[in-house]
Scaffold this active site. Structure first.
Site, PDB file in Angstrom:
ATOM      1  N   ILE A  88       5.665  30.748  32.155  1.00 56.47           N
ATOM      2  CA  ILE A  88       6.821  30.921  33.049  1.00 56.47           C
ATOM      3  C   ILE A  88       7.706  32.102  32.648  1.00 56.47           C
ATOM      4  O   ILE A  88       8.644  32.422  33.370  1.00 56.47           O
ATOM      5  CB  ILE A  88       7.666  29.638  33.186  1.00 56.47           C
ATOM      6  CG1 ILE A  88       8.375  29.279  31.871  1.00 56.47           C
ATOM      7  CG2 ILE A  88       6.855  28.480  33.727  1.00 56.47           C
ATOM      8  CD1 ILE A  88       9.606  28.421  32.086  1.00 56.47           C
ATOM      9  N   ALA A 214      21.911  30.306  21.794  1.00 63.29           N
ATOM     10  CA  ALA A 214      21.111  30.785  22.924  1.00 63.29           C
ATOM     11  C   ALA A 214      20.499  29.635  23.709  1.00 63.29           C
ATOM     12  O   ALA A 214      20.550  29.611  24.954  1.00 63.29           O
ATOM     13  CB  ALA A 214      20.017  31.727  22.416  1.00 63.29           C
ATOM     14  N   TYR A 215      19.911  28.676  23.010  1.00 63.76           N
ATOM     15  CA  TYR A 215      19.237  27.561  23.686  1.00 63.76           C
ATOM     16  C   TYR A 215      20.241  26.762  24.512  1.00 63.76           C
ATOM     17  O   TYR A 215      20.013  26.486  25.698  1.00 63.76           O
ATOM     18  CB  TYR A 215      18.557  26.656  22.657  1.00 63.76           C
ATOM     19  CG  TYR A 215      17.889  25.446  23.269  1.00 63.76           C
ATOM     20  CD1 TYR A 215      16.636  25.554  23.873  1.00 63.76           C
ATOM     21  CD2 TYR A 215      18.499  24.187  23.245  1.00 63.76           C
ATOM     22  CE1 TYR A 215      16.013  24.447  24.443  1.00 63.76           C
ATOM     23  CE2 TYR A 215      17.892  23.083  23.809  1.00 63.76           C
ATOM     24  CZ  TYR A 215      16.650  23.216  24.401  1.00 63.76           C
ATOM     25  OH  TYR A 215      16.038  22.121  24.973  1.00 63.76           O
ATOM     26  N   LYS A 219      20.357  26.340  28.669  1.00 64.06           N
ATOM     27  CA  LYS A 219      20.241  25.044  29.325  1.00 64.06           C
ATOM     28  C   LYS A 219      21.468  24.736  30.200  1.00 64.06           C
ATOM     29  O   LYS A 219      21.353  24.047  31.225  1.00 64.06           O
ATOM     30  CB  LYS A 219      20.026  23.937  28.286  1.00 64.06           C
ATOM     31  CG  LYS A 219      18.633  24.006  27.640  1.00 64.06           C
ATOM     32  CD  LYS A 219      17.529  23.798  28.665  1.00 64.06           C
ATOM     33  CE  LYS A 219      16.147  23.759  28.087  1.00 64.06           C
ATOM     34  NZ  LYS A 219      15.092  23.479  29.080  1.00 64.06           N
TER      35      LYS A 219
END
Length: 294
Positions: A88, A214-215, A219
């Site tokens: 993706i 960052a994660y 999200k």
């Protein structure tokens, strides 16, 4: 008499962890779900690696739970699981999968579950760029390309995270997220991600109201755009329900073995949103089979 059209689901990032458990639980729960109209069920298990994807399908074909339940077609059940290679983070890969599904299933598909994602260690401009490319932009592209294929009454589920809750941001950033999501403004969602990317590259994310994470921010963006797309989709009157969810803190490679839930437990909310009666609710953020505040 014409044979019934298969029910069709696609699950991204499904060769291990929560994704693999989602595929297993879709197969286990389909027979008793409202989606089951007596038609066979075809699940596309997708992953970046053809080798690991093929191994995952093989693992499921020998899975004791599925054997005992006689869930798979090979054991007389309704479900067939096939692998398709999908990355993706690459537009061409997403478009290739979309075109494949359109050709194979011109009548449409029923379920898309976007589970693919990455969690990198550390925090710098490169980590931010790479994380957003997959978790935000890649999931957004997959959502936009797969949603038109979903037929009336189908479901789209994006596996987001509690890490993306809005209590980590300044009041101004939090309000901007909520405004973008509630108004269905995808451009505003993406502008927020670009703003975070710039702030992180210049080392001023904290003073600009963002966490150095960052994660988590990717999200937050994923939940925001899922809500925005749900607002847009509701206007089309197709009855397609679009929701985001957190599987919980699951013991997988991504949590480096630190999770408290099993992958099967983590799969329950996304599978519920895909297969079961949820009262027509769309645009929600869910955890532990309940809609919660974002």
């Amino acid at each position: 008499m014409a044979s019934m059209q298969s029910r069709v689901a696609a699950v991204t990032g499904a060769n291990k962890g929560i994704g693999l458990a989602i595929v297993r639980n879709l197969a286990l729960q389909y027979p008793k779900s409202p989606l089951n109209n007596g038609a066979p069920f075809l699940i596309y298990l997708t992953a970046r690696s053809a080798e690991r994807g093929a191994e995952a399908v093989d693992t499921l074909s020998k899975d004791p739970q599925l054997k005992k339940a006689k869930a798979l077609a090979q054991d007389g059940g309704p479900t067939t699981i096939k692998f398709y290679e999908l990355d993706i983070s690459q537009t061409s890969s997403i478009q290739g999968f979309r075109d494949f599904l359109q050709k194979q299933h011109p009548e449409g598909i029923d379920i898309a579950i976007n589970n693919a994602g990455i969690a990198m260690q550390g925090f710098d401009a490169n980590v931010v760029q790479t994380t957003l490319q997959t978790n935000y932009y890649g999931t957004l592209e997959a959502t936009q390309d797969l949603l038109p294929l979903i037929r009336q009454g189908g479901r789209l589920v994006n596996v987001s995270s509690m890490a993306g809750k809005l209590n980590k941001y300044s009041d101004e950033v939090r309000k901007a997220f909520l405004a973008a999501a509630d108004s269905g403004d995808l451009n505003a969602c993406t502008a927020l991600m670009e703003r975070f990317k710039t702030a992180a590259a210049e080392g001023r994310e904290k003073e600009d109201g963002w966490p150095s994470a960052a994660y988590a921010t990717s999200k937050a963006g994923e939940t925001a755009f899922t809500k925005a797309i749900a607002v847009q989709e509701a206007k089309r009157n197709r009855g397609v329900l679009v929701n985001a969810c957190c599987p919980g803190y699951v013991n997988t490679d991504m949590t480096r073995g630190g999770g408290t839930k099993t992958p099967d437990e983590g799969a329950q909310t996304p599978v519920m949103l895909a297969l079961h009666e949820i009262g027509g609710r769309t645009g929600g953020f869910w955890q532990s089979e309940k809609e919660i505040e974002w």
